[in-house]
Design an enzyme around this catalytic site. Structure first.
Site, PDB file in Angstrom:
ATOM      1  N   GLU A 122       4.706  -2.884 -12.143  1.00  0.00           N
ATOM      2  CA  GLU A 122       6.079  -2.414 -11.944  1.00  0.00           C
ATOM      3  C   GLU A 122       7.001  -2.874 -13.067  1.00  0.00           C
ATOM      4  OE1 GLU A 122       6.107  -1.809  -7.093  1.00  0.00           O
ATOM      5  OE2 GLU A 122       6.794  -3.711  -7.928  1.00  0.00           O
ATOM      6  N   GLY A 134      13.584  -2.451  -0.887  1.00  0.00           N
ATOM      7  CA  GLY A 134      13.452  -1.239  -1.681  1.00  0.00           C
ATOM      8  C   GLY A 134      14.184  -1.221  -3.000  1.00  0.00           C
ATOM      9  N   GLU A 135      14.638  -2.391  -3.489  1.00  0.00           N
ATOM     10  CA  GLU A 135      15.427  -2.412  -4.711  1.00  0.00           C
ATOM     11  C   GLU A 135      14.764  -3.171  -5.855  1.00  0.00           C
ATOM     12  OE1 GLU A 135      19.904  -1.948  -4.131  1.00  0.00           O
ATOM     13  OE2 GLU A 135      19.423  -3.728  -2.957  1.00  0.00           O
ATOM     14  N   PRO A 183      12.706 -12.166  -2.306  1.00  0.00           N
ATOM     15  CA  PRO A 183      11.613 -12.550  -1.402  1.00  0.00           C
ATOM     16  C   PRO A 183      10.857 -11.319  -0.907  1.00  0.00           C
ATOM     17  CG  PRO A 183      13.659 -13.663  -0.812  1.00  0.00           C
ATOM     18  CD  PRO A 183      14.018 -12.587  -1.796  1.00  0.00           C
ATOM     19  N   ARG A 184       9.570 -11.529  -0.635  1.00  0.00           N
ATOM     20  CA  ARG A 184       8.704 -10.421  -0.224  1.00  0.00           C
ATOM     21  C   ARG A 184       9.029  -9.917   1.173  1.00  0.00           C
ATOM     22  NH1 ARG A 184       5.202  -6.599  -2.335  1.00  0.00           N
ATOM     23  NH2 ARG A 184       3.537  -6.115  -0.861  1.00  0.00           N
ATOM     24  N   GLU A 227       0.816  -1.204   0.000  1.00  0.00           N
ATOM     25  CA  GLU A 227       0.000   0.000   0.000  1.00  0.00           C
ATOM     26  C   GLU A 227       0.855   1.262   0.000  1.00  0.00           C
ATOM     27  OE1 GLU A 227      -2.397  -3.350   1.530  1.00  0.00           O
ATOM     28  OE2 GLU A 227      -0.399  -2.575   1.989  1.00  0.00           O
TER      29      GLU A 227
END
Length: 429
Positions: free
Chosen positions: A341, A313-314, A271-272, A61
């Site tokens: 994305e 963040g990459e 991985p998330r 989100e």
């Protein structure tokens, strides 16, 4: 008949009964930058500066709301902007994307939805407008907004068919919560109709599309992607982004299938959740993969078969470096993650069958032949082999996805216009 008020009372009673379990969970979900007391609405009282409050539950989100937050910071610079999250990883994303030296933004954890905590939070924050991203409809918080006459906007609102069927069981509770919503900006007509069926007055909702199509891009992503791919050599590179437990195994099976055809192929595995990084590294090594770990500054060499991106963040940077991208959360019944994305970067998109959270976006990409869907690890491996052998097909699939994103931009401006119309005028002094 159960009334909305009685339903909320029963809901609050259930929360109090479950409070030891809830607090134990919250005690684990912690960030050193925030006090746990924020979960009880114990934040510092604000001064007279008018405040806009935006809530984005977690990482997904926050990323979806990024263009909205940036626009609010620019267009309503005379307001204090407060962003809340539910998770610690969401809090980390807020800090990373909106550093204090560039944004006048305050972050708190969202209080638990106990009546007292909700009222305390609202009394201390005193926002002029509340913006909720997607579907975080907490009944007591919304009731506190209504009590203080704070307009509530639900931005990028979505409600999958599966979630809708669950909410129907507590329709009286949702009817009361939705009654506090001033305006709901839905991603699709189907989303809007589900909210209406749960009690949203039809006149308070509009279909504006998804602000995810307005995701910010700059040439830096593409340039960095080209640089990374060049550094890895002339090899086929695919990214598996936002993978979950039970999915990494399938991704590695597909990679093994690909490497039978192309031994030099490189998998970039992202991985998330950060708490799974170590376990995924162990899984890769147990499978005999030669891995490089991003967190340790390691870079792939000719013998590396998997680059594990165990940092946050990459993902966009590595999507930009890919020949093909697989978007996770879709081979397991998670509901999928953001297909746009990689598509926005012109990268061919593969996904599994579980796309409940992105069904409207998946349909748009599917209609434009900008998406390839696979059912399992074997089908994913076959799709990778086919695309690795067909550069022209990759170019066509990537171009179609990029065109879809470009054609559907505009929801952000519609959402900002709706917010501006409902933001009370700042009183003159």
């Amino acid at each position: 008949m159960l009334t909305p008020r009685l339903a909320r009372g029963l809901y609050s009673g259930a929360l109090y009964l479950l409070s030891p379990l809830i607090w134990w969970r919250v005690w684990r979900e912690h960030a050193l930058t925030n006090k746990r007391a924020e979960r009880l609405g114990l934040i510092a009282a604000v001064d007279e500066t008018p405040t806009v409050w935006l809530h984005a539950a977690s990482v997904g989100e926050v990323l979806a709301a990024r263009p909205l937050i940036e626009a609010l910071a620019e267009r309503h610079a005379d307001h204090r902007l407060v962003v809340t999250t539910m998770t610690a990883t969401g809090a980390e994303r807020v800090r990373a994307l909106f550093p204090a030296e560039r944004y006048a933004l305050t972050h708190y954890f969202l209080p638990l939805d106990f009546p007292g905590a909700a009222r305390r939070f609202m009394r201390r924050l005193r926002p002029r407008l509340a913006i909720i991203v997607e579907t975080e409809l907490w009944p007591n918080l919304l009731a506190a907004c209504d009590r203080q006459r704070v307009p509530v906007v639900v931005a990028n609102a979505r409600l999958s068919e599966k979630a809708f069927q669950g909410y129907r069981r507590v329709r009286a509770l949702l009817h009361g919560a939705l009654g506090a919503v001033s305006w709901l900006a839905a991603k699709s007509e189907a989303d809007l109709e589900r909210f209406v069926a749960l009690g949203l007055p039809r006149a308070r909702g509009d279909v504006v599309g998804s602000i995810k199509f307005d995701l910010p891009l700059n040439d830096g992503f593409r340039d960095e992607g080209k640089r990374l791919h060049s550094a890895w050599g002339r090899r086929f590179v695919w990214v598996a982004g936002s993978t979950h437990d039970g999915e990494d195994e399938q991704v590695l099976d597909a990679h093994a299938r690909l490497r039978e055809r192309d031994p030099q192929a490189l998998l970039v595995l992202v991985p998330r959740h950060p708490q799974r990084f170590a376990a995924v590294a162990e899984l890769c090594m147990a499978r005999g993969e030669r891995i490089a770990r991003r967190s340790q500054g390691e870079t792939p060499d000719a013998a590396t078969s998997v680059l594990l991106v165990d940092t946050m963040g990459e993902l966009m940077r590595f999507y930009a470096a890919a020949d093909v991208a697989f978007v996770g959360g879709s081979l397991m019944p998670i509901g999928g993650h953001n297909l746009l994305e990689p598509a926005a970067l012109g990268v061919p998109v593969l996904t599994g069958p579980h796309l409940e959270n992105f069904e409207d976006i998946a349909a748009t990409l599917r209609e434009a032949q900008a998406l390839r869907e696979v059912d399992d690890a074997a089908a994913l491996g076959d799709a990778l082999v086919a695309l690795a052998d067909d550069p022209e097909a990759r170019r066509g699939l990537g171009a179609a996805g990029e065109a879809v994103v470009d054609a559907n931009r505009g929801a952000l401006e519609a959402t900002l216009a709706g917010i501006a119309a409902r933001l009370p005028a700042t009183p003159t002094r």
